[in-house]
Scaffold this active site. Structure first.
Site, mmCIF file in Angstrom:
data_model
loop_
_atom_site.group_PDB
_atom_site.id
_atom_site.type_symbol
_atom_site.label_atom_id
_atom_site.label_comp_id
_atom_site.label_asym_id
_atom_site.label_seq_id
_atom_site.Cartn_x
_atom_site.Cartn_y
_atom_site.Cartn_z
ATOM 1 N N HIS A 178 0.884 -1.166 0.000
ATOM 2 C CA HIS A 178 0.000 0.000 0.000
ATOM 3 C C HIS A 178 0.924 1.219 0.000
ATOM 4 O O HIS A 178 2.033 1.157 0.554
ATOM 5 C CB HIS A 178 -0.834 -0.053 1.284
ATOM 6 C CG HIS A 178 -1.919 0.965 1.372
ATOM 7 N ND1 HIS A 178 -1.680 2.270 1.724
ATOM 8 C CD2 HIS A 178 -3.257 0.868 1.176
ATOM 9 C CE1 HIS A 178 -2.830 2.925 1.739
ATOM 10 N NE2 HIS A 178 -3.805 2.103 1.404
ATOM 11 N N ASP A 220 3.165 -5.278 7.710
ATOM 12 C CA ASP A 220 1.931 -4.506 7.595
ATOM 13 C C ASP A 220 0.776 -5.514 7.611
ATOM 14 O O ASP A 220 0.495 -6.161 6.610
ATOM 15 C CB ASP A 220 1.962 -3.701 6.288
ATOM 16 C CG ASP A 220 0.639 -3.004 6.013
ATOM 17 O OD1 ASP A 220 -0.290 -3.110 6.839
ATOM 18 O OD2 ASP A 220 0.533 -2.364 4.943
ATOM 19 N N GLN A 265 -4.356 -5.527 6.535
ATOM 20 C CA GLN A 265 -5.369 -6.266 5.800
ATOM 21 C C GLN A 265 -5.484 -7.713 6.272
ATOM 22 O O GLN A 265 -6.518 -8.340 6.058
ATOM 23 C CB GLN A 265 -5.045 -6.196 4.295
ATOM 24 C CG GLN A 265 -6.151 -6.652 3.383
ATOM 25 C CD GLN A 265 -7.416 -5.833 3.608
ATOM 26 O OE1 GLN A 265 -7.378 -4.602 3.612
ATOM 27 N NE2 GLN A 265 -8.531 -6.499 3.822
ATOM 28 N N LYS A 303 -10.614 -1.408 9.859
ATOM 29 C CA LYS A 303 -10.618 -2.526 8.913
ATOM 30 C C LYS A 303 -10.950 -3.839 9.614
ATOM 31 O O LYS A 303 -10.978 -4.899 9.007
ATOM 32 C CB LYS A 303 -9.266 -2.645 8.224
ATOM 33 C CG LYS A 303 -8.962 -1.424 7.365
ATOM 34 C CD LYS A 303 -8.152 -1.758 6.152
ATOM 35 C CE LYS A 303 -7.501 -0.534 5.545
ATOM 36 N NZ LYS A 303 -8.379 0.183 4.618
ATOM 37 N N CYS A 339 -4.723 2.439 -3.804
ATOM 38 C CA CYS A 339 -3.489 2.950 -3.173
ATOM 39 C C CYS A 339 -2.320 1.999 -3.390
ATOM 40 O O CYS A 339 -1.466 1.836 -2.523
ATOM 41 C CB CYS A 339 -3.685 3.228 -1.683
ATOM 42 S SG CYS A 339 -4.823 4.559 -1.371
#
Lengths: 413, 152
Positions: free
Chosen positions: A122, A200, A203, A226, A367
């Site tokens: 991202h 990261d 997600q 999220k 993104c």
């Protein structure tokens, strides 16, 4: 037994209509809907014990502080952190990543060092490292992608993760195409060359069990909205030894121990990184979201989404002449994100068409512009599922996509 | 029922499928790039101007949705052969049209096929698709030799 209908009843918004059609919400990679329990936690705070934390000696302040710190503990437990002190509240994953870029990276990245990322990052896990690399004379290395299934080319990893690697900053699950990267293996290779590892998990953590001990990472990022929580609250996990050695990010109240006119000393973890009055309500709401996910069970969430993905990939097979679906075919290697492209209809036009059928998807570059370039497209349409989505909703999506393809190939008017 | 006719009128779909003046002009007098960061749509616009400043030729290469491609095509027809003053009337007029600020005495004539895009004003998320080519034209006509615009 996973009862999706029972889960759906907890989400008031799922019963609303859009253009007189039942809402089919498939934009969960952008943000997720909130269960009553999370909404109620916000109401309870504001109606019952609204007060600033870590300050007053009065009852409300104590209550608020307890609930706020309890939420931090929930996040720590959820990802297997050793202590709640290793959880720093932020506004979102972008702020978590910038915190590392502006503190740890400024102190530790030197000229000639390399920062390794993937093509799936991202923008929030790419653009901050571009600045670090520029400021420090370091360079960014991008792990290579295989054309066949858009997965990482693991056979070539050793060319990229080398003794020059100072930081590995990789996304666990791609928000753009849903692929799950082999982050354990990448972290192991990075450790072997002495690099620091940042994952990261923005997600992935909402959709599958994530454990910082198993991943053996130094930093990990989360975003509340999220994963059924409110917007405006995120978290950064950092291994204690590293956080203790780091300089503060933002300076001001709450993050200090003692202050003189010319100097100050820093508070203990985690407050050293939390200047100013924090987002108390949303942190508590984030905690309620984690309670909800844990009650359902992350293994169950994952199983449900694997089944949805398998169903979707099977349904899209029928359209394989008109539509390219990105990422591997094996549902175990991906999240429930179906990102697709057709030469017949531009994703933006498709998004408008689906919207009129009550179906919410994201269209655009998500993104992840460099990833779109790798895939040879400007944009994709992306349907992303969560624990409350059903196979019937996938069928509604595919049906609407079929009609859109007809509409845009036959001509309208 | 999924009625999108106010957005995808037949004329719009026709311009989308057969965009007019879709070409690169090598060594053009003016060039400008337009970019919509929201969806990634891109347009490269080329103008040749005659001695009086009128648009003697126009071309563009665009990657984008049906609305942005049709808008570029319609715009190219509306301004080709026009004086720069008339081109500016097209630019201003189209912006008024999409923001529903066109008054009763509004001159629809000058917009040509672009007028049909008035329907886009009912789709706020798509207005930037329609205005990208016109913003890029405004940039190309401005003093700068080469400009880049963004809808954000």
């Amino acid at each position: 037994m996973y009862d999706v209908q029972k889960i759906r009843k907890d989400f008031p918004i799922l019963s609303r209509k859009v253009y007189d059609k039942p809402l089919v919400y498939l934009d969960n990679a952008a943000t997720t809907q909130k269960p009553r329990q999370v909404i109620q936690a916000l109401v309870d705070y504001y109606e019952g014990y609204n007060a600033n934390v870590h300050r007053g000696v009065h009852a409300l302040s104590q209550e608020a502080t307890e609930r706020y710190e309890e939420a931090r503990g929930k996040v720590a437990r959820f990802i297997g952190a050793e202590s709640p002190d290793e959880i720093i509240w932020t506004r979102n994953a972008s702020e978590s990543l910038n915190l590392v870029a502006y503190t740890w990276a400024q102190e530790n990245i030197r000229e000639g060092d390399e920062i390794v990322v993937t093509p799936y990052e991202h923008h929030s896990n790419l653009v901050p490292w571009q600045k670090v690399a520029r400021d420090k004379g370091a360079s960014l290395r991008i792990l290579p992608m295989r054309e066949e299934d858009n997965s990482l080319d693991m056979e070539r990893v050793d060319e990229f993760i080398t003794p020059r690697t100072k930081l590995l900053a990789v996304v666990h699950m791609s928000n753009g195409i849903g692929i799950i990267n082999p982050v354990e293996e990448l972290a192991r290779r990075a450790r072997a060359v002495g690099a620091t590892v940042l994952i990261d998990a923005t997600q992935s953590a909402p959709h599958l069990p994530v454990d910082v001990q198993g991943l053996d990472c130094d930093f990990l990022t989360l975003s509340g909205h999220k994963m059924l929580g409110p917007t405006g609250i995120g978290a950064l996990y950092g291994r204690r030894e590293i956080l203790e050695r780091m300089e503060p990010f933002l300076r001001g109240g709450e993050m200090v121990l003692e202050v003189w006119y010319d100097r100050a000393t820093w508070n203990d973890l985690p407050m050293k990184f939390e200047a100013g009055t924090p987002n108390i309500a949303d942190a508590i709401g984030f905690g309620a979201a984690i309670d909800y996910l844990e009650a359902v069970g992350m293994e169950n969430v994952r199983d449900h989404e694997i089944a949805l993905t398998a169903h979707a990939l099977e349904a899209f097979k029928e359209l394989e002449e008109e539509i390219d679906v990105f990422g591997p075919r094996d549902p175990e290697r991906r999240g429930a994100i179906i990102s697709f492209h057709s030469d017949i209809v531009h994703p933006h036009d498709l998004g408008t068409f689906l919207d009129r059928d009550g179906i919410a998807v994201r269209t655009g570059h998500h993104c992840t512009m460099p990833l779109m370039r790798e895939l040879g497209v400007i944009a994709t349409a992306r349907a992303s599922c969560y624990l409350y989505n059903t196979e019937e909703e996938i069928d509604a999506l595919v049906d609407s996509v079929k009609r859109a393809l007809r509409y845009f190939s036959d001509g309208a008017g | 029922m999924n009625d999108l006719r106010d957005l995808y009128a037949e004329v719009v779909m026709d311009h989308n499928r057969r965009p007019r003046n879709f070409k690169r002009i090598e060594g053009a007098d003016r060039e400008a790039e337009g970019f919509n960061p929201l969806c990634g749509d891109q347009i490269s616009l080329y103008l040749n101007l005659d001695d009086g400043g009128a648009i003697s030729d126009i071309g563009y290469v665009a990657a984008g949705c049906a609305i942005s491609k049709a808008a570029a095509s319609m715009m190219s027809e509306a301004v080709k052969g026009r004086s720069s003053a008339d081109a500016r009337k097209v630019i201003d007029g189209f912006r008024l049209l999409l923001t529903r600020k066109a008054g009763d005495d509004f001159d629809y004539e000058i917009l040509g096929d672009l007028e049909i895009l008035e329907g886009v004003s009912s789709y706020p998320t798509r207005i930037k698709c329609a205005t990208l080519p016109i913003h890029t034209l405004a940039s190309a006509l401005s003093e700068k030799k080469n400009g880049a615009v963004s809808t954000e």
